[in-house]
Design a protein around this motif. Structure first.
Motif, short mmCIF file in Angstrom:
data_model
loop_
_atom_site.label_atom_id
_atom_site.label_comp_id
_atom_site.label_asym_id
_atom_site.label_seq_id
_atom_site.Cartn_x
_atom_site.Cartn_y
_atom_site.Cartn_z
N TYR A 43 30.84 71.93 74.00
CA TYR A 43 29.72 72.64 73.81
C TYR A 43 28.62 71.86 74.79
O TYR A 43 28.86 70.68 75.24
CB TYR A 43 29.12 72.45 72.20
CG TYR A 43 28.92 71.42 71.94
CD1 TYR A 43 27.59 70.66 71.94
CD2 TYR A 43 29.69 70.61 71.47
CE1 TYR A 43 27.25 69.52 71.28
CE2 TYR A 43 29.63 69.29 71.09
CZ TYR A 43 28.32 68.90 71.02
OH TYR A 43 27.89 67.55 70.33
N LYS A 49 18.89 74.40 72.03
CA LYS A 49 19.70 75.67 72.34
C LYS A 49 21.15 75.43 72.46
O LYS A 49 21.44 74.71 73.75
CB LYS A 49 19.13 76.43 73.44
CG LYS A 49 19.60 77.78 73.30
CD LYS A 49 18.88 78.73 74.12
CE LYS A 49 19.71 80.22 74.35
NZ LYS A 49 20.28 80.75 72.98
N THR A 51 25.24 76.04 73.29
CA THR A 51 26.09 77.07 74.02
C THR A 51 27.46 76.40 73.74
O THR A 51 27.54 75.30 74.04
CB THR A 51 25.97 77.10 75.59
OG1 THR A 51 24.36 77.61 75.67
CG2 THR A 51 26.97 78.18 76.24
N GLY A 102 25.82 84.77 68.05
CA GLY A 102 25.44 84.57 69.33
C GLY A 102 25.85 85.67 70.26
O GLY A 102 26.70 86.75 69.72
N LYS A 144 31.87 81.92 76.85
CA LYS A 144 30.67 81.16 76.24
C LYS A 144 30.09 82.02 75.25
O LYS A 144 29.85 83.05 75.44
CB LYS A 144 29.62 80.58 77.43
CG LYS A 144 28.92 81.69 78.17
CD LYS A 144 28.05 81.02 79.19
CE LYS A 144 27.23 82.00 80.02
NZ LYS A 144 26.48 81.67 81.00
N GLU A 146 26.43 82.04 73.54
CA GLU A 146 24.97 81.46 73.71
C GLU A 146 24.59 81.87 72.34
O GLU A 146 24.24 83.11 71.82
CB GLU A 146 24.24 82.30 74.88
CG GLU A 146 24.79 81.77 76.30
CD GLU A 146 23.92 82.58 77.25
OE1 GLU A 146 23.27 81.79 77.94
OE2 GLU A 146 24.52 83.84 77.40
N LYS A 148 22.21 82.48 69.21
CA LYS A 148 21.00 83.02 68.72
C LYS A 148 20.32 82.34 67.40
O LYS A 148 19.50 82.08 67.53
CB LYS A 148 21.14 84.66 68.56
CG LYS A 148 21.44 85.41 69.80
CD LYS A 148 21.68 86.98 69.47
CE LYS A 148 21.91 87.77 70.40
NZ LYS A 148 22.05 88.97 70.19
#
Length: 156
Positions: A43, A49, A51, A102, A144, A146, A148
Motif C-alpha cells: 500500500y 489517502k 491505495t 474503493g 490497485k 483506491e 473511498k
C-alpha cells in the motif's frame, strides 16, 4: 459503525496496524453473488489517502471482475485473541480490523507495475528494493484499490 467506543481514529495506530498485517480480503459483487478473495498486499498513503496493491493472473474470476465491476469492498483483520469465560456466551475476543470500499483497476504501465510490486514486496518482506523481469511484469496482473472510505475498529 454501531460500536463507536471501539472505533480507532488515530491515524498512527491505523497505519501501525495496516503495516503489520499480511492479508487483505477483497470483496466483489458478481451478478448478485459475493466473491471474496484473500490476497497479499502492499500500500501507499498519500495525504492520508490509502491505495492498496496486489497481484494475480491475467485471467480468471478476480481479473474479469476487476475489469467489469470496479466497486469493491475490502477487509484486513488481526491481533485476534480469545477471551475465555466460565459460560459459552461469556466468551469474547480481542481483535483489530479495517474495512472499507474503493475502486479497483488493473495497472498497465511498466513503471507503475514495478512500484506496485515494490509495495507488495515491502509489506511481505520488509524490503522494497527488488529487480523485476520485464517478461514477468508483462504476464502478471497488478491491481490497485483506491480507497473511498475506510474505518478501523478494535476490541482490547
Amino acid at each position: 459503525m454501531r460500536r463507536n467506543d471501539r472505533e480507532i481514529t488515530d491515524k498512527a495506530e491505523i497505519e501501525r496496524f495496516i503495516s503489520g498485517e499480511k492479508i487483505l480480503r477483497v470483496g466483489f459483487c458478481d451478478n448478485g453473488e459475493v466473491y471474496i478473495v484473500p490476497v497479499n498486499y502492499g500500500y501507499t498513503v498519500d495525504d492520508e489517502k490509502y491505495t492498496f496493491y496486489f497481484h494475480g493472473a491475467k485471467a480468471g474470476r478476480k481479473y474479469e471482475l476487476a475489469k467489469a465491476c470496479p466497486s469493491v469492498g475490502f477487509e484486513i483483520d488481526g491481533r485476534y485473541e480469545l477471551v475465555e469465560a466460565e459460560k459459552a456466551c461469556g466468551h469474547s475476543a480481542k481483535y483489530q480490523s479495517v474495512i472499507g470500499n474503493g475502486t479497483i483497476s488493473v495497472i498497465n504501465g511498466t513503471d507503475e507495475k514495478r512500484n506496485a510490486f515494490s509495495c507488495i514486496m515491502k509489506q511481505a518482506t520488509g524490503r522494497a528494493e527488488w529487480e523485476y523481469d520485464d517478461a514477468v511484469l508483462e504476464r502478471t496482473a497488478l491491481f490497485k484499490i483506491e480507497v473511498k472510505t475506510m474505518s478501523c475498529k478494535a476490541r482490547s
